[in-house]
Design a protein around this motif. Structure first.
Motif: not given
Length: 229
Positions: A99-100, A104-105, A108-109, A129
Motif C-alpha cells: 500500500l505504501e 498510501y501513507s 493515512d490508512l 485499497v
C-alpha cells in the motif's frame, strides 16, 4: 476441483444489491472446468461467516468468500474467516508495504485496513485499497465487483478442472411432452441434461467430450419441434 462460493452482506439478503459477484464467479469457474457446488449468502455477522466457512472448507477443495472486506464497522469477513481457521487477526506488513508503494501513507490508512488472519497470503487490491487473503484453501475477496474481479484474476490459475462442453437445444413443446425423448437421449449419450422451461424449453447438454455433446445435440434437434424463426 470443487468449490463453494460465499457472499457476505446484509444488503444482499435485503435485496438492496444484486448478487452479481456470485454469478460472475460461477461463470468464470465453470469456464475453467471447476464444479461450483454451493453458493451461499450470509449476513455481516462473524459467527455466521465462521460457521459456513468452517463447514465448507471441510467439504470442498476451496472456498471463495466475497464482501465485507475493509476497515469499517460492518466489514467483519476477515474476523469470521480468522475464527473459522482458529487464527488471530494481525496487521500484515507485506500488505502495508504494498500500500505504501501505491502511495498510501500508513498514518493515512484507516486502522484495520491491512488486518488479515495470521499466516495468510495477502492478495493485493489493484483497483481499491483493502487487501484480500488466501489461507488453507479459503480465498477472501472484496465485495466491490471491479475489485473482486481484478483480485480473482491474480488467483485464477489456482482453480482448474476438466473442461466441460455445452450445447443448448430449444424445443417449442411442453416440458412434460419431452420426457421420453430426454430419457432416450440419456440412454444413448453420456451427457448431463438440464431442462429449463419458459416461453420455450431450453435443454442444456454437457459433457467432458466435445464430440459426444455435438452428436447428442444433433440427435435431439432432429426429434423436437423447434421455434419458428
Amino acid at each position: 476441483m470443487n468449490v463453494a462460493v460465499v457472499t457476505v452482506g446484509d444488503e444482499l439478503l435485503a435485496g438492496q444489491t444484486t448478487n452479481t459477484n456470485a454469478t460472475w464467479l460461477c461463470e468464470r469457474l465453470a469456464e475453467r472446468g471447476v464444479d461450483v457446488e454451493r453458493v451461499t449468502t450470509v449476513p455481516d455477522r462473524i459467527g455466521d461467516i465462521a460457521r459456513v466457512v468452517n463447514e465448507y472448507r471441510a467439504e470442498y477443495d476451496a472456498v471463495i468468500v466475497t464482501g465485507g472486506v475493509g476497515p469499517t464497522h460492518d466489514d467483519v469477513t476477515m474476523d469470521g474467516v480468522a475464527a473459522a481457521l482458529g487464527r488471530s487477526l494481525e496487521e500484515h506488513e507485506t500488505a502495508l508495504a504494498w500500500l505504501e508503494e501505491e502511495g498510501y501513507s500508513r498514518s493515512d490508512l484507516t486502522e484495520g485496513t491491512a488486518d488479515l488472519p495470521a499466516g495468510a497470503r495477502p492478495l493485493h487490491n489493484e483497483v481499491g485499497v483493502a487487501p484480500g487473503a488466501a489461507l488453507e484453501g479459503v480465498y477472501v475477496l472484496p465485495g466491490v465487483p471491479a475489485e473482486m474481479r481484478a483480485m480473482f484474476a491474480s488467483i485464477e490459475p489456482e482453480f482448474s478442472g476438466t473442461e466441460t462442453y455445452r450445447e443448448v437445444v430449444v424445443a417449442d413443446e411442453p416440458e412434460s411432452a419431452l420426457l421420453d425423448r430426454i430419457a432416450a437421449l440419456r440412454e444413448q449419450f453420456d451427457v448431463s441434461v438440464g431442462s429449463y422451461p419458459g416461453d420455450s424449453v431450453r435443454i442444456a447438454l454437457e459433457s467432458t467430450d466435445e464430440t459426444t455433446v455435438t452428436e447428442a445435440a444433433s440427435w435431439l434437434r432432429e426429434r423436437v419441434e423447434t421455434p419458428a424463426n
